[in-house]
Design an enzyme around this catalytic site. Structure first.
Site, PDB file in Angstrom:
ATOM      1  N   ASP A 326       0.862  -1.181   0.000  1.00  0.00           N
ATOM      2  CA  ASP A 326       0.000   0.000   0.000  1.00  0.00           C
ATOM      3  C   ASP A 326       0.890   1.219   0.000  1.00  0.00           C
ATOM      4  O   ASP A 326       2.013   1.161   0.504  1.00  0.00           O
ATOM      5  CB  ASP A 326      -0.839   0.038   1.288  1.00  0.00           C
ATOM      6  CG  ASP A 326      -1.996  -0.920   1.228  1.00  0.00           C
ATOM      7  OD1 ASP A 326      -2.356  -1.322   0.122  1.00  0.00           O
ATOM      8  OD2 ASP A 326      -2.525  -1.263   2.295  1.00  0.00           O
ATOM      9  N   ASP A 642      -5.052  -3.384   5.091  1.00  0.00           N
ATOM     10  CA  ASP A 642      -5.498  -3.010   6.424  1.00  0.00           C
ATOM     11  C   ASP A 642      -6.993  -3.191   6.647  1.00  0.00           C
ATOM     12  O   ASP A 642      -7.437  -3.476   7.735  1.00  0.00           O
ATOM     13  CB  ASP A 642      -5.080  -1.557   6.737  1.00  0.00           C
ATOM     14  CG  ASP A 642      -5.395  -0.599   5.606  1.00  0.00           C
ATOM     15  OD1 ASP A 642      -6.207  -0.980   4.744  1.00  0.00           O
ATOM     16  OD2 ASP A 642      -4.855   0.517   5.590  1.00  0.00           O
ATOM     17  N   ASP A 646      -9.548  -6.086   2.341  1.00  0.00           N
ATOM     18  CA  ASP A 646      -8.207  -6.531   1.963  1.00  0.00           C
ATOM     19  C   ASP A 646      -7.979  -7.996   2.336  1.00  0.00           C
ATOM     20  O   ASP A 646      -7.069  -8.640   1.825  1.00  0.00           O
ATOM     21  CB  ASP A 646      -7.134  -5.699   2.686  1.00  0.00           C
ATOM     22  CG  ASP A 646      -7.030  -4.293   2.120  1.00  0.00           C
ATOM     23  OD1 ASP A 646      -7.246  -4.145   0.912  1.00  0.00           O
ATOM     24  OD2 ASP A 646      -6.739  -3.360   2.885  1.00  0.00           O
TER      25      ASP A 646
HETATM   26  P1  ATP Z   1      -3.463   3.134   0.014  1.00  0.00           P
HETATM   27  O1  ATP Z   1      -3.598   3.278   1.495  1.00  0.00           O
HETATM   28  O2  ATP Z   1      -3.994   1.873  -0.530  1.00  0.00           O
HETATM   29  O3  ATP Z   1      -2.160   3.574  -0.541  1.00  0.00           O
HETATM   30  P2  ATP Z   1      -5.007   5.444  -0.301  1.00  0.00           P
HETATM   31  O4  ATP Z   1      -5.060   5.653   1.131  1.00  0.00           O
HETATM   32  O5  ATP Z   1      -4.347   6.477  -1.131  1.00  0.00           O
HETATM   33  O6  ATP Z   1      -4.463   4.103  -0.707  1.00  0.00           O
HETATM   34  P3  ATP Z   1      -7.817   5.332  -0.271  1.00  0.00           P
HETATM   35  O7  ATP Z   1      -7.774   5.550   1.178  1.00  0.00           O
HETATM   36  O8  ATP Z   1      -8.638   4.232  -0.835  1.00  0.00           O
HETATM   37  O9  ATP Z   1      -6.425   5.159  -0.885  1.00  0.00           O
HETATM   38  O10 ATP Z   1      -8.230   6.701  -0.946  1.00  0.00           O
HETATM   39  C1  ATP Z   1      -8.519   6.804  -2.314  1.00  0.00           C
HETATM   40  C2  ATP Z   1      -8.900   8.228  -2.624  1.00  0.00           C
HETATM   41  O11 ATP Z   1     -10.054   8.584  -1.891  1.00  0.00           O
HETATM   42  C3  ATP Z   1      -7.819   9.244  -2.257  1.00  0.00           C
HETATM   43  O12 ATP Z   1      -6.976   9.510  -3.326  1.00  0.00           O
HETATM   44  C4  ATP Z   1      -8.638  10.470  -1.914  1.00  0.00           C
HETATM   45  O13 ATP Z   1      -8.904  11.238  -3.062  1.00  0.00           O
HETATM   46  C5  ATP Z   1      -9.953   9.906  -1.415  1.00  0.00           C
HETATM   47  N1  ATP Z   1     -10.010   9.872   0.047  1.00  0.00           N
HETATM   48  C6  ATP Z   1      -9.125   9.345   0.891  1.00  0.00           C
HETATM   49  N2  ATP Z   1      -9.513   9.499   2.156  1.00  0.00           N
HETATM   50  C7  ATP Z   1     -10.693  10.110   2.132  1.00  0.00           C
HETATM   51  C8  ATP Z   1     -11.645  10.542   3.119  1.00  0.00           C
HETATM   52  N3  ATP Z   1     -11.444  10.345   4.404  1.00  0.00           N
HETATM   53  N4  ATP Z   1     -12.760  11.158   2.699  1.00  0.00           N
HETATM   54  C9  ATP Z   1     -12.990  11.365   1.392  1.00  0.00           C
HETATM   55  N5  ATP Z   1     -12.150  10.984   0.425  1.00  0.00           N
HETATM   56  C10 ATP Z   1     -11.026  10.375   0.761  1.00  0.00           C
END
Ligand code: ATP
Length: 905
Positions: A326, A642, A646
């Site tokens: 991730d 996490d 997953d």
């Molecule tokens: P990883 O942890 O797998 O590297 P990530 O944390 O970047 O991935 P996600 O958490 O699935 O991936 O988030 C994907 C997208 O959703 C982000 O790029 C962001 O634009 C949006 N995002 C992340 N967190 C939030 C939130 N708390 N509320 C709204 N949108 C969110």
């Protein structure tokens, strides 16, 4: 009246709980003493005495004891007592090793024990589930395993999978209202949550009403399954090998005894010598020693913050050829800071790093006041309203002074939005005073959005949505310009996308914020209803710097023949920018996104998988496909995760890795390895340790078997050459104790050889004797046997009066040759390739072994017991010269030979 019939106040009253303050520490202690720890009873473990006695259950040891008893009765009392003593010492050594291994494995279990979120002393804290007591007020959310029986007090979309208790495979919807009926079955007690069940969706709070064996699970479990000893594939293979070796050892021993008797040796002496030789030569300790090496390695991993949940994973770790990691938090620091704001009317940058609450807003280097810009002020304040994180002031001690600092409780992405607003003067409390939250549709990484419905003081309600810009934009029809909302044209959509791409290419993570005023009386039941016809306010772009140590770790993995793949929900361009910075993405490497992935079958993906380095905008469900495609390519895959979704990919991977800090119980339970610090570096360290553990086991085997071959050959050579016995029974047993004891254990603690991360991953089905180990064992064994018999023959010189002296020389030569050889075993190459004094335990163990040998030769009281006489300088020179030959000569050859080229490049 049952718990499910009671109203909240009744439950609170009956359990003496407090929903506002939680229990106090004093109260908890008292309750633990009344109700006990919140644990299900485990089956009894083998007692210390049983473990000790088990050391004697080996067949040959029993034969030896019987033989000794007989010789004792016949009159060789001293010999009999000594042999018994040595066997006893050996048993103690085995016992200590086994206990140590057991203890460290137990400690491991405790480290990965589940925790619960509980209100104690007015603060929400995480405590071990075993310390939860009736009356505790707890929170549960998706991914948690419920740690006790709860009467639910509040729920938000809570669904629980109760299959483990009721057999019902569809998760139950839960509510918090009292049930009027009586005799309600467990499956229908919808206002209860039970120990051992799994939260699949939503969240809730509840009061603990039963713990430990009093819970519904406790009533049916009676006894938790005993701690079954897990046998790793290597252990299984070694057990098999051990059996073959026993047969070979017995055969050779029989040969020694047979030839000895034919050559005219006394039958009784030959019998005792033969049995002693069999005991010494049979590698009975092999599987046990592997457990010790595994346990020691696992302990070292804990120090490096990797917690192994399933022992066989240690072996697989050393074979890993791909790590799918991730991005957020593992490869990056997860310390997000908003750097840019974009709306249709403004494009501003924000200064200030990390957790700083002060910063300036600038438009083309000119400072702007965000509150005066209607679009910017809405972008910032709505980012706070659609947010579940909080900034809490915490007292910390720094240089003995108390200081208050801001700490983030919640998701760092949301924390960044709170801080960017704070810089403009919008505090969370201030905004919460003006707007009431009526509804929430939580963020999930599949939908990539979060939505709330809030109501202002005038009674006007708004839907506020935030999420990945491409997703949010698809739900927008309008865009805010100044104080007005306008239709969002196709050109403007393109412009928004271009802005997002440009922010992403600077490695910024982007969040779009949109809203819709609700008509009077309009409600939203589903996300589809809420997240439609929205007005885009703008985009916030935040930086999440890569972890400094990750780059180096990725480089090391590459050298070790392990490919790192980034998997992220983030934007394709953001992901690619960070992947480049971390050197994950090489020139010409592919980045593909979830949408493309959807169009590929596993087979199609399999054809392209070797060229793909980054998977962006993927949902957790995609991970399984990636694992499968890689495995079809014969990769040994390590996959991190996490969340609840997953878990299937973590399970399917050869090494499932869960995050210790942000990971849910579901992910952790599915995993083999938990990263206590969520850090990529820890994965690399665990792989390195995994490789090292395997190498240490090989070192062990090499040392032990070469020693055993040497011991048998000395006796066999002597019998064939018609010589007297070069070693007496006690000496053979003593060698077994001294050499197989401490030095062998110390090898298990050996440091990794310098190039352990420069070799290609090991093939999973590789034989332990691969890479020339079999030849090394046999050649060293023969050499040790030859030099010992030579030292014996030279001293004996066909003079029966010299027999005891010659036996003492042979005894010492054999031991010294083995003690020198042990240093040789530390390297795949030769003794000259490593620093002799690096492994302090080994130096200490060898030193003690030499002292023990000197004692049995020079202490007058021990001489008759061990059949020794003191040696002079000349004999010592002979002993040391002979003992050094195998290692020095064969090691010398290695020096001239080109090094084994097994490096990854
Ligand atoms: P990883 O942890 O797998 O590297 P990530 O944390 O970047 O991935 P996600 O958490 O699935 O991936 O988030 C994907 C997208 O959703 C982000 O790029 C962001 O634009 C949006 N995002 C992340 N967190 C939030 C939130 N708390 N509320 C709204 N949108 C969110």
């Amino acid at each position: 009246m049952k718990w499910y019939n009671m109203k909240h106040e009744e439950v609170e009253h009956k359990t003496n709980a407090s929903l506002s303050d939680g229990l106090t520490d004093k109260n908890v202690k008292k309750r633990i003493s009344t109700y006990g720890l919140n644990k299900l009873k485990e089956a009894e473990k083998a007692s210390a005495l049983a473990t000790f006695l088990a050391q004697f259950k080996d067949f040959m040891v029993l034969v030896l004891l019987a033989a000794t008893l007989i010789s004792g009765l016949i009159g060789e009392m001293l010999d009999a007592v000594t042999i018994m003593g040595i066997v006893f010492l050996n048993a103690i050594l085995g016992f200590v090793q086994e206990r140590k291994a057991e203890k460290s494995l137990d400690a491991l279990k405790e480290l990965s024990a589940p925790q619960m979120n509980v209100l104690r002393n007015r603060e929400w804290v995480k405590v071990l589930s075993s310390e939860i007591v009736p009356g505790d007020y707890v929170k549960i959310s998706a991914g948690d395993r419920v740690g006790a029986d709860l009467r639910l007090i509040s729920v938000s979309g809570l669904r629980i999978d109760e299959a483990s208790l009721t057999g019902e495979s569809v998760p139950t919807h839960k509510h918090e209202h009292a049930i009027e009926y009586t005799d309600v079955s467990l499956g229908d007690q919808e206002n209860m949550a039970f120990m051992g069940t799994m939260v699949t969706q939503g969240s809730g709070t509840g009061i603990v009403v039963a713990t430990g064996m009093k819970t519904e699970m406790g009533k049916i479990a009676h006894l938790l399954q005993g701690t079954t000893n897990v046998v790793t594939p290597l252990q299984r293979r070694l057990e098999q090998l051990g059996k073959t070796l026993i047969a070979v050892a017995l055969l050779l021993t029989a040969l020694v005894v047979g030839i000895g008797v034919i050559q005219g040796h006394d039958v009784q002496t030959m019998f005792i010598s033969g049995v002693s030789l069999a005991v010494a030569a049979i590698p009975e300790g092999l599987p046990a020693i592997v457990t010790v090496a595994l346990a020691l390695g696992v302990q070292r991993m804990i120090k490096r913050r990797g917690i192994v949940r399933k022992l066989p994973a240690v072996e697989t770790l050393g074979c890993a050829s791909v790590i799918c990691s991730d991005k957020t938090g593992t490869l990056t620091q997860n310390k997000m800071t908003v750097k840019e704001l974009w709306t249709a009317s403004e494009h501003v940058t924000v200064t200030g790093n990390g957790f700083e609450t002060e910063g300036q807003f600038k438009e083309q280097e000119l400072i702007v006041v965000p509150n005066k810009k209607p679009t910017v002020s809405r972008l910032l304040s709505y980012g706070v309203l659609c947010n579940n994180a909080t900034l809490v002031e915490k007292e910390v001690r720094e240089k003995r002074k108390k200081k208050t600092t801001l700490v983030l409780d919640g998701d760092p992405t949301e924390g960044a939005l709170l801080l960017s607003a704070l810089k403009a003067g919008y505090s969370q409390e201030g905004l919460q005073g003006q707007f009431n939250r009526i509804q929430e549709f939580p963020f999930d990484s599949g939908r990539k959005m979060m939505t709330v419905v809030v109501k202002d003081k005038q009674g006007q309600s708004y839907v506020i949505t935030k999420g990945a810009p491409d997703v949010v934009l698809a739900h927008c029809e309008r865009i805010q310009k100044g104080t007005l909302d306008d239709i969002l044209t196709g050109t403007e959509r393109k412009q928004v996308n271009a802005i997002v791409d440009s922010m992403a290419s600077k490695a910024l993570r982007t969040i779009a914020i949109a809203y819709r005023p609700l008509k009077v009386g309009e409600t939203c039941k589903t996300t589809t209803e809420a997240e439609s016809n929205l007005t885009l306010i703008g985009i916030q772009g935040m930086i999440d710097p890569p972890r400094e140590e990750a780059k180096q770790a990725i480089q090391e993995c590459r050298e070790a023949g392990i490919k790192t793949i980034m998997i992220t929900g983030d934007h394709k361009i953001t992901a690619a920018a960070i992947a480049k910075e971390l050197t994950i993405l090489p020139e010409g490497g592919l980045v593909i996104d979830g949408k493309t992935l959807d169009t590929l079958s596993v087979e199609e993906l399999e054809n392209r998988v070797e060229d793909i380095y980054v998977y962006a905008r993927v949902s957790p469900e995609h991970k399984l496909k990636i694992v499968q495609a890689l495995q079809k390519r014969d990769h040994i895959v390590a996959m991190t995760g996490d969340g609840v979704n997953d878990a299937p990919a973590i399970k399917a991977a050869n090494i499932g890795i869960a995050m210790g800090i942000t990971g849910t119980d579901v992910a952790k339970e599915a995993s083999e390895l938990v990263l206590a610090d969520d850090n990529f570096l820890t994965i690399k360290e665990a792989i390195k340790e995994g490789r090292n553990i395997y190498e240490n086991i090989r070192k062990f085997i090499r040392y032990m078997l070469a020693s055993n071959v040497g011991e048998i050959l000395v006796m066999l050579f002597a019998m064939i050459l018609g010589m007297p016995l070069p070693l007496v029974a006690i000496q053979i047993l003593w060698i077994n104790l001294v050499t197989d004891g401490l030095p062998a254990i110390a090898l298990g603690m050996d440091q990794a050889e310098g190039d352990v991360m420069k070799r290609k991953p090991r093939k999973q089905n590789e034989s332990v004797f691969a890479r020339g180990l079999g030849w090394k064992i046999i050649s060293r064994g023969i050499m040790i046997g030859v030099v010992t018999i030579a030292a014996f023959a030279l001293t004996y010189n066909n003079n029966p009066e010299q027999l005891i002296l010659a036996q003492t020389v042979a005894f010492l030569t054999l031991v010294m040759a083995q003690l020198i050889h042990v240093f040789d075993c530390r390297s795949e190459y030769s003794i000259y390739h490593r620093n002799l004094f690096e492994n302090k335990y080994l130096v200490g163990a060898v030193f003690i072994s030499v002292l023990l040998m000197i004692a049995v030769i020079y202490v007058p009281q021990l001489q008759p017991i061990f059949h020794t006489v003191p040696l002079g300088l000349q004999e010592w020179l002979l002993v040391m010269g002979m003992a050094a030959i195998p290692t020095v000569v064969l090691g010398g050859f290695q020096l001239f030979k080109k090094q084994d080229v097994r490096t990854a490049q």
